[in-house]
Design a protein around this motif. Sequence first.
Motif, PDB file in Angstrom:
ATOM      1  N   PRO A  73      72.080 -16.992  38.314  1.00 51.21           N
ATOM      2  CA  PRO A  73      71.908 -17.330  39.739  1.00 51.21           C
ATOM      3  C   PRO A  73      72.146 -18.800  40.037  1.00 51.21           C
ATOM      4  N   GLN A  74      71.706 -19.684  39.148  1.00 50.78           N
ATOM      5  CA  GLN A  74      71.856 -21.118  39.386  1.00 50.78           C
ATOM      6  C   GLN A  74      73.314 -21.559  39.384  1.00 50.78           C
ATOM      7  N   GLN A  77      76.614 -20.384  43.049  1.00 54.98           N
ATOM      8  CA  GLN A  77      77.228 -21.084  44.175  1.00 54.98           C
ATOM      9  C   GLN A  77      78.551 -21.719  43.773  1.00 54.98           C
ATOM     10  N   VAL A 101      69.890 -14.381  44.791  1.00 52.74           N
ATOM     11  CA  VAL A 101      70.887 -14.965  45.701  1.00 52.74           C
ATOM     12  C   VAL A 101      71.185 -13.959  46.807  1.00 52.74           C
ATOM     13  N   ASP A 105      73.960 -16.054  51.997  1.00 49.93           N
ATOM     14  CA  ASP A 105      74.343 -17.251  51.253  1.00 49.93           C
ATOM     15  C   ASP A 105      75.584 -16.985  50.413  1.00 49.93           C
ATOM     16  N   LEU A 269      62.249 -17.895  45.068  1.00 51.90           N
ATOM     17  CA  LEU A 269      63.482 -18.247  44.366  1.00 51.90           C
ATOM     18  C   LEU A 269      64.702 -18.023  45.247  1.00 51.90           C
ATOM     19  N   LEU A 273      67.393 -20.936  46.001  1.00 56.50           N
ATOM     20  CA  LEU A 273      68.797 -20.774  45.651  1.00 56.50           C
ATOM     21  C   LEU A 273      69.713 -20.843  46.873  1.00 56.50           C
TER      22      LEU A 273
END
Length: 277
Positions: A73-74, A77, A101, A105, A269, A273
């Motif tokens: 997830p980190q 993006q 996420v 987004d 979270l 995120l």
Amino acid sequence: MKNIPIAFIGGGNMARSLIGGLVAGGHEPDRIWVAEPDVGQRDFLRGRFGVHAGADNPEIAAKAEIVVLAVKPQALQGVARQLAPEIQIRQPLVISVAAGVREPDLRRWLGGGALALVRTMPNTPALVASSASALFANEFVTDERRQLAESLLRAVGVTVWVDDESLLDAVTALSGSGPAYFFLVMEALERAALDLGLDADNARLLTLQTAFGAAKMALESAESPATLRVRVTSPGGTTERALAILREGGIETLLAKALDAARQRASELGDLLGEQP
């Protein structure tokens, strides 16, 4: 489904599980591509499954009608922004297995517009083709594409759909984190069995087989777990006494509090995120 080209962005455990399930179900390996930065992992995927593997995310995504985002997830993006030009041109079905996420987004990072996007929350038993996966589709996913997404996830277990994306936080709390709850119960039962005098091998085997058998009974029965519990609890017997101790200790309340805490953390979270523009 068997001839549709699929690209996996990320070749970790979840991607490997899904690829293994697809190939075992008859999907042509030659129609699967994987983008993975680690050369050893790429070699493993080619050798184990016969799929294509490379290091260039946009190049791999350009091969497919379904793009599965299977990165942490980190990192999502950055990966999504890198893929955005290709995704906008090809308009594939995008399936994200990244926990937390949210769809708005992710769609924004991928360039926005009428992008068909499915979020799914599989759990780690996908590694042994026994996952419980929940899926959420945005408004741009057609019925045909919903079926494709479901077929992909069913390659590693059972699937359910939710109509409200926020319910994926509850799914994370239940089935996403759930294997750890059962492992904790197994661990505690095994330790207690040792204290009662059983040797380590027998304690472990009996614990694991009992857990497996109970789950199998529940899955194959039309009756609820509550009904099954009553059926195996003889009045005045050993099971009744043990359950009374568990209830005195507040097991139902503890589990409810645990799931609520996990759901809240999943929501937090998601906020974190999605904060980055």
